[in-house]
Motif scaffolding. Structure first.
Motif, mmCIF file in Angstrom:
data_model
loop_
_atom_site.group_PDB
_atom_site.id
_atom_site.type_symbol
_atom_site.label_atom_id
_atom_site.label_comp_id
_atom_site.label_asym_id
_atom_site.label_seq_id
_atom_site.Cartn_x
_atom_site.Cartn_y
_atom_site.Cartn_z
ATOM 1 N N PHE A 1 43.337 34.403 26.222
ATOM 2 C CA PHE A 1 43.855 34.856 27.522
ATOM 3 C C PHE A 1 42.812 35.647 28.324
ATOM 4 N N LEU A 2 41.525 35.734 27.832
ATOM 5 C CA LEU A 2 40.461 36.403 28.566
ATOM 6 C C LEU A 2 39.461 35.381 29.084
ATOM 7 N N GLN A 3 38.841 35.678 30.219
ATOM 8 C CA GLN A 3 37.818 34.835 30.823
ATOM 9 C C GLN A 3 36.732 35.728 31.418
ATOM 10 N N ILE A 4 35.482 35.159 31.679
ATOM 11 C CA ILE A 4 34.353 35.920 32.187
ATOM 12 C C ILE A 4 33.647 35.136 33.272
ATOM 13 N N ASN A 5 33.138 35.832 34.267
ATOM 14 C CA ASN A 5 32.309 35.222 35.307
ATOM 15 C C ASN A 5 30.864 35.321 34.834
ATOM 16 N N SER A 6 30.191 34.179 34.581
ATOM 17 C CA SER A 6 28.858 34.173 33.986
ATOM 18 C C SER A 6 27.809 34.797 34.900
ATOM 19 N N ALA A 7 28.030 34.788 36.195
ATOM 20 C CA ALA A 7 27.030 35.334 37.120
ATOM 21 C C ALA A 7 27.209 36.831 37.337
ATOM 22 N N THR A 8 28.438 37.300 37.389
ATOM 23 C CA THR A 8 28.683 38.716 37.675
ATOM 24 C C THR A 8 29.041 39.526 36.445
ATOM 25 N N GLY A 9 29.493 38.889 35.367
ATOM 26 C CA GLY A 9 29.870 39.599 34.158
ATOM 27 C C GLY A 9 31.252 40.187 34.202
ATOM 28 N N ALA A 10 32.138 39.766 35.123
ATOM 29 C CA ALA A 10 33.497 40.294 35.232
ATOM 30 C C ALA A 10 34.402 39.597 34.232
ATOM 31 N N ILE A 11 35.035 40.393 33.306
ATOM 32 C CA ILE A 11 35.975 39.870 32.316
ATOM 33 C C ILE A 11 37.378 40.214 32.785
ATOM 34 N N THR A 12 38.263 39.212 32.871
ATOM 35 C CA THR A 12 39.643 39.406 33.320
ATOM 36 C C THR A 12 40.587 38.636 32.415
ATOM 37 N N SER A 13 41.851 39.088 32.478
ATOM 38 C CA SER A 13 42.888 38.375 31.719
ATOM 39 C C SER A 13 43.481 37.280 32.610
ATOM 40 N N LYS A 14 43.982 36.220 31.943
ATOM 41 C CA LYS A 14 44.610 35.119 32.670
ATOM 42 C C LYS A 14 46.080 35.462 32.888
ATOM 43 N N GLY A 15 46.304 36.264 33.932
ATOM 44 C CA GLY A 15 47.658 36.712 34.186
ATOM 45 C C GLY A 15 47.988 37.954 33.381
ATOM 46 N N ALA A 16 49.287 38.256 33.276
ATOM 47 C CA ALA A 16 49.724 39.435 32.541
ATOM 48 C C ALA A 16 49.598 39.197 31.047
#
Length: 733
Positions: A199-214
């Motif tokens: 349920f986690l994802q990352i932006n390879s260029a900026t390094g932002a890790i976020t969850s896929k929804g709640a």
């Protein structure tokens, strides 16, 4: 021969080494000290050193001062090895790199990029730092050249500089984390999640890790993030994410604390209603009601959102059993309420005083203030008065202190209540409630208040102790001030009186200074009219001559250590200045005004009689000195001592010798004071005066010293002879 060769080789080696070092120093000085036309200017390059090998990140650092220009122009360029062909510019006229100590420092990458080149191939280059300085109206340029070698760089790993702010989340929340990293070589970085839940994802260029929804999965999850520079360098960071289920919210509620079950309110007392609100937000108002049956409610008042207590005035409420209702209303219109236990309310108009129980003699006293250190606050006591013919029921006792029950710490003995307070009471107002029921089912209750104050804030006991203490302090200060003023005044007065007594002069003798004139009154001896007067004359030795025609008692010798003025002599006069004889009564006093304001009495006088009278010479000082002292001359302390004959003789000789010295000294002072002087201050030779008179008048000398001639007419009272004598007397003076 071998020794000479060895010396020659050593000398040659030293010479070659010295030349090499001298050449290197010259090259260094040439590279770092360019000639300047203005002695007030300064410029040299500190980094990089000549012939340095640079790899990756490097620094250019130089010192620059122009005394006529605060921002001189400069250029740092990278040239080909010939120092003539420019390859690119590192920095130029950028004054943001200037430091406070006049150093300019620029960090650059030897692999590029620089201002006008994206990359720099490895190889040999020439670093050229040129500055333009001002000298008066003219400008001049100075350059520093030094060879450099740029070699293949060594790749450095990137560094992750951020940390995970929070790793604990609840179901329904979302996760977010921005990874931050830097690369020493300036390489482009790429971010990856090597280990992570689905349920986690990352932006390879900026390094932002976020969850896929709640977040919906509960548990602990390991997350590893990696950053790469594309040249083989990388860095990683690991953390554990925890997801927990959402906790069950606490129920919103309101709870009435007082009145408690079977409490008694009175219409003549302050009746406190208290409650607690839990987990209710956005409260708009709180409303209080009372009811006799819990069904039909009568409104008491509306209160604010943060109110938790209210004093109810039940003066118009009849005696009976009641309920209290607290209603909380939120801004959204939602309501919460609580209803109290049944309690009693007693109206004073319905009380039967003659046959009712009561509580009296309470302590701490009602509405009284106590200091925090008073021991009386350690106990609550009261006296119970049951109704007629009834007794107190101990099981019905209820005691509340600040609405907290302390009945267990109380006991009843002979209708006396005693409750021990184990904890110290805080400062402020305190409430006591006591209730009991007697055997006739008559209930009595009492509520009163007392206050605890900080020590020293006032007259807590109301007995004027602090006032008395203050009065004593004021009186003590006044007394101290009085002593500080009185003691110096007393000392000054005593000293002044002592000085006045010291200034008083007691004049003893026969001479008195007249208060209104600078004259002395002298007392003269009584002289018969038809007898020859006596005269005061100096003599080498004190001699007293008596006459059959005149009775003159012995004179008293007054010792004067230092006479201030000479005595006044009257020659040829019928009156003389003399010391009053002891015991002599003068019948014809005469006053002789003197030219001098002070007159010292003669220490000793000599009375001269005619030559025809036999003269008797008194004992001389030498004879007196040789006289032994009698018993009356021996001091009392000496009489009491026991001495042998030799000691007595020695003491007597010593005493006689001392007295002889004293008499000799007194005689010398008398002799010196008795010498007559003329107007010029010289001593008059009386023998010469007598001889002169004898030659002038041809008359017979009268007396031993010839001070006057014997004249029948003078003896018979001839006035002309008296005038002549007066003239002679003035001549002597």
């Amino acid at each position: 021969m071998g020794r000479s060769l060895k010396f020659f080789v050593i000398s040659l080696f030293v010479l070659v080494s010295g030349l090499f070092l001298l050449k290197q120093a010259q090259l260094y000085l040439v590279a770092n000290a360019a000639p300047l036309a203005d002695t007030g200017d300064a410029f040299y390059v500190e980094k990089p050193r000549p012939s340095s090998k640079l790899v990756g990140q490097s620094e250019v650092r130089f010192y620059l001062v122009d005394d006529e220009n605060a921002q001189p122009e400069y250029d740092v360029g990278l040239f080909r090895p010939d120092c003539l062909t420019r390859f690119g510019t590192i920095v130029a006229n950028d004054y943001s790199i200037k430091q406070s100590n006049n150093f300019y420092s620029k960090s650059w990458n030897s692999d590029g990029p620089i201002l006008d080149q994206a990359s720099i191939p490895n190889g040999n280059y020439c670093l050229k730092v040129c500055v333009t300085l001002k000298n008066g109206d003219n400008n001049y340029s100075v350059c520093d050249l030094r060879p450099l070698s740029l070699v293949e760089k060594l790749n450095q790993n990137p560094v992750i500089t951020s940390n995970v702010p929070n790793t604990l989340f609840l179901v329904g929340q979302t996760f977010g984390y921005y990874v931050q990293a830097t690369d020493p070589d300036g390489d482009t970085l790429t971010y990856y999640l090597t280990t992570a839940p689905s349920f986690l994802q990352i932006n390879s260029a900026t390094g932002a890790i976020t969850s896929k929804g709640a977040l919906t999965q509960v548990g602990s999850f390991v997350v590893v993030v990696q950053v790469r520079d594309g040249n083989g360098g990388s860095a990683s960071q690991q953390f554990t994410l925890k997801v927990e289920p959402e906790p069950t919210p606490k129920p919103s509620s309101i709870e009435i604390i007082f009145p408690a079950k079977d409490s008694v309110f009175r219409d003549d007392k302050d009746n406190s209603i208290e409650w607690i609100v839990s987990n209710i937000s956005n409260i708009s108002k709180i409303t209080l009601f009372y009811s006799t049956d819990g069904q039909k409610w009568t409104k008491i008042t509306d209160l604010g959102a943060k109110t938790t207590s209210y004093i109810w005035d039940a003066a118009n409420v009849e005696t009976g059993d009641y309920f209290i209702r607290v209603l909380v209303t939120t801004s959204t219109g939602k309501t919460y309420e609580d209803i109290s236990e049944k309690f009693s309310l007693v109206s004073t108009k319905d009380e039967v005083v003659e046959d009712s129980a009561s509580i009296i003699e309470v302590s701490p006293e009602e509405d009284k203030e106590y200091e925090a250190n008073d021991q009386v606050v350690k106990e609550i006591s009261a006296t119970f008065v049951p109704s007629q013919g009834a007794s107190v029921d101990p099981t019905s006792l209820v005691v509340l202190l600040d609405d907290k029950e302390i009945t267990e710490s109380c006991e009843i003995s002979d209708n006396k209540l005693s409750c021990q307070i184990s904890n110290s009471l805080s400062e402020g107002k305190h409430k006591v409630y006591v209730e009991f029921t007697d055997s006739a089912e008559k209930k009595a209750s009492k509520t009163w208040y007392f206050t605890i104050k900080a020590p020293g804030t006032g007259d807590a006991d109301g007995d004027g102790t602090n006032v008395s203490r203050t009065l004593l302090i004021i009186l003590g200060i006044c007394g101290l001030v009085f002593l500080l003023l009185f003691i110096p005044w007393l000392l000054f007065t005593l000293r002044r009186r002592r000085n006045e007594s010291d200034d008083e002069v007691v004049v003893e003798g026969d001479y008195t200074l007249a208060p209104d004139a600078d004259t002395y009154e002298t007392q003269a001896y009584e002289t018969p009219v038809n007898e020859v007067p006596t005269y005061e004359v100096p003599s080498p030795a004190p001699t007293v001559i008596t006459s059959s025609t005149q009775s003159i008692p012995p004179t008293t010798v007054v010792e004067q250590s230092e006479p201030e003025e000479e005595d006044e002599f009257a020659i040829g006069e019928s009156t003389m200045s003399a010391v009053q004889p002891v015991g002599q009564s003068t019948t014809q006093p005469m006053t002789q005004p003197m030219a001098q304001p002070t007159l010292q009495p003669m220490a000793q006088q000599t009375v001269v009689q005619p030559v025809s009278q036999p003269a008797q010479q008194p004992a001389t000082p030498a004879d007196t000195a040789g006289k032994q002292f009698g018993e009356e001359d021996i001091p009392d302390w000496l009489k009491e001592e026991t001495f042998d004959d030799e000691e007595k003789k020695a003491l007597a000789d010593q005493t006689n010798q001392g007295k002889a010295q004293d008499q000799a000294q007194a005689q010398a002072q008398v002799t010196a004071a008795s010498q007559p002087i003329n107007a010029s201050g010289n001593v008059i030779d009386l023998n010469t005066v007598d001889e002169q008179k004898q030659e002038d008048k041809g008359s017979q000398l009268y007396g031993d010293y010839g001070l006057a001639t014997k004249d029948d007419s003078n003896l018979n009272g001839d006035s002309s002879s008296t005038d002549d004598n007066a003239s002679d007397n003035n001549a002597v003076k």
